[in-house]
Design an enzyme around this catalytic site. Structure first.
Site, short mmCIF file in Angstrom:
data_model
loop_
_atom_site.label_atom_id
_atom_site.label_comp_id
_atom_site.label_asym_id
_atom_site.label_seq_id
_atom_site.Cartn_x
_atom_site.Cartn_y
_atom_site.Cartn_z
N LYS A 66 -2.79 -5.40 -0.04
CA LYS A 66 -2.78 -5.18 -1.49
C LYS A 66 -1.42 -4.63 -1.89
O LYS A 66 -1.13 -3.45 -1.73
CB LYS A 66 -3.88 -4.21 -1.92
N SER A 88 -3.16 -0.70 0.02
CA SER A 88 -2.42 -0.11 -1.09
C SER A 88 -1.53 1.05 -0.64
O SER A 88 -0.54 0.84 0.04
CB SER A 88 -3.43 0.34 -2.16
N ASP A 132 9.69 0.24 8.42
CA ASP A 132 11.00 -0.30 8.05
C ASP A 132 12.13 0.69 8.34
O ASP A 132 13.25 0.28 8.66
CB ASP A 132 11.02 -0.67 6.57
#
Length: 452
Positions: free
Chosen positions: A317, A292, A303
């Site tokens: 998740k 999460s 990224d």
């Protein structure tokens, strides 16, 4: 004339659809009413014919819980006790063992133990099953009932029977409950590197990370060679705190987006100017227990080419739960959106894949213990955006350095192989701070690939 006829024809066609649409809506409503009638029939039958008298409120609460549990593993109804427990986990402290758990096939399954708690010190691992509590079979109990039994007065003992896949016999453990004081951030300095461990994303985690960065600099009397952000076995927590932690290490750019059911229901979160580490090299450690909010941070820094992610694929998740109060003491925990990394990746099911896969060889059960992830949960949300990652698959080949056993590592004084590997890598990332993070990351990946 022709255009006028066409307009009239279109209008008549639209009007002709109205009765059909109304009929369809009436049919759907009729179906709903029939289902509600069926529910009331069952409710009345249970009230009048069940072998024992049943409280009406208990039946209704059971129906609500059943409705929500049919959606996905993370939606649910919070009664007064559950509501208070949830607030305690994000804001306060409690007497217990330090476990994040879920229910699977009637048995309590461990998602992750919290670092430096009775559960972690006893050696409980992600993927373990708790079958008995104080000799009583857990099967058939609710998750809330099992959690309530494991919590209790600090200093009292509790016996757990643990079934670990890959082991022939159950483990019988006796643990002593402690005050689980939720201190989400811990830090230390190793080999001139700042190591920041986040055990959960509760209130003020972002501020605590920034405080840890300042404390590391004060401890060394200078800037560290880099930072290791340890998110292993971190089950997640508050979305706002995940954004705050990510923002600490970023100067600009998107951190995460969340997308609801409607096509235009998209909310994006961006970093504000100012990197608290001034571009120092960063390694993020993740494992199958990182879930999460942990995955939001790891995905954002990966990224944005701000950090090198090491370890093993995270839990996966990628959904957002919203707390919807029903009364001052009850609420719905409802999955309302999916979240996506800056590049548009959904980590649902697949998780965050590390740039460099590093197994935790210092865990003696590493090879035999199955990994437990979101995709193993019943009724988990399906990832709508899936993509192959051939580079990662190639990188997943066995490294000859990963052949040492836990006993051999311990003899060399290495009790945490993943952390040791990260420390050794930081030392090579940016000597004298001459490389940018992106350059250092590219070089580290090339070196890792060349040694395979």
């Amino acid at each position: 004339m022709n255009s006028s006829l066409l307009r009239n024809a279109a209008a008549l066609a639209a009007l002709a659809l109205v009765p059909a649409t109304t009929a369809a809506m009436a049919e759907a409503e009729g179906s709903n009413y029939a289902a509600l009638d069926e529910f009331m029939d069952v409710f009345q039958k249970v009230r009048t014919d069940y072998v024992e008298k049943v409280d009406d409120e208990k039946l209704i609460r059971g129906a609500i819980s059943g409705m929500l549990s049919s959606l996905d593993p993370h939606s649910g109804f919070l009664d007064a006790r559950d509501f208070e427990n949830m607030k305690t986990q994000t804001e306060g402290s409690y007497g217990g063992l330090g476990l994040s758990v879920t229910m699977e096939d009637g048995t309590v399954k461990v998602i992750a133990p919290t670092a430096d708690t009775p559960a972690a010190r006893a050696g409980i691992k992600a993927g373990d099953y708790i079958t008995h509590i104080d000799g009583e079979l857990v099967y058939g109990s609710s998750l809330d009932e099992a959690v309530e039994k494991m919590r209790g007065k600090p200093g009292t003992q509790i016996k757990l029977t643990i079934v670990r896949p890959g082991r022939d016999k159950p483990l019988e453990l006796t643990l002593t409950r402690e005050i689980i004081d939720i201190k989400p951030v811990k830090w230390e300095v190793k080999d001139g590197v700042g190591v920041i461990q986040i055990v959960s994303f509760s209130a003020n985690t972002g501020a605590d990370v920034r405080s840890a960065i300042r404390s590391i600099t004060q401890s060394l009397g200078r800037k560290p060679a880099g930072y290791i952000l340890d998110l292993r076995s971190n089950p997640g927590g508050l979305l706002d705190e995940a954004v705050s932690v990510s923002d600490t290490f970023l100067n600009s750019g998107e951190i995460v987006s969340q997308r609801g059911r409607a096509k235009g229901d998209i909310e994006r979160y961006y970093a504000k100017p100012g990197d608290d580490t001034n571009g120092a090299p960063i390694i993020v450690l993740v494992d199958s227990g990182s879930a999460s909010a942990s995955e939001i941070v790891a995905g954002a820094l990966q990224d944005q080419h701000r950090a090198l992610v090491m370890g093993e694929t995270s839990f996966g998740k990628g959904s957002v739960q919203t707390l919807l109060p029903l009364s001052p003491t009850t609420a719905l925990r409802l999955t309302t959106a999916r979240y996506y990394t800056p590049s548009g990746r959904s980590v649902q099911e697949g998780g965050i894949k590390p740039d460099i896969r590093v197994p935790q060889l210092s865990d003696p059960d590493y090879k035999t213990r199955p990994k437990f992830r979101e995709s193993d949960l019943r009724r988990h949300l399906i990832n709508e955006i899936k993509s192959d990652d051939p580079v990662f698959e190639e990188d997943a080949k066995d490294d000859p350095r990963f052949s040492m056993t836990a006993e051999q590592l311990k003899a060399k004084g290495i009790e945490d192989f993943q952390l040791r590997y990260a420390l050794d890598t930081i030392a090579r990332l940016a000597p004298q701070g001459t490389k940018t993070t992106a350059e250092a990351k590219t070089e580290a990946l090339k070196k890792a690939a060349g040694r395979r």
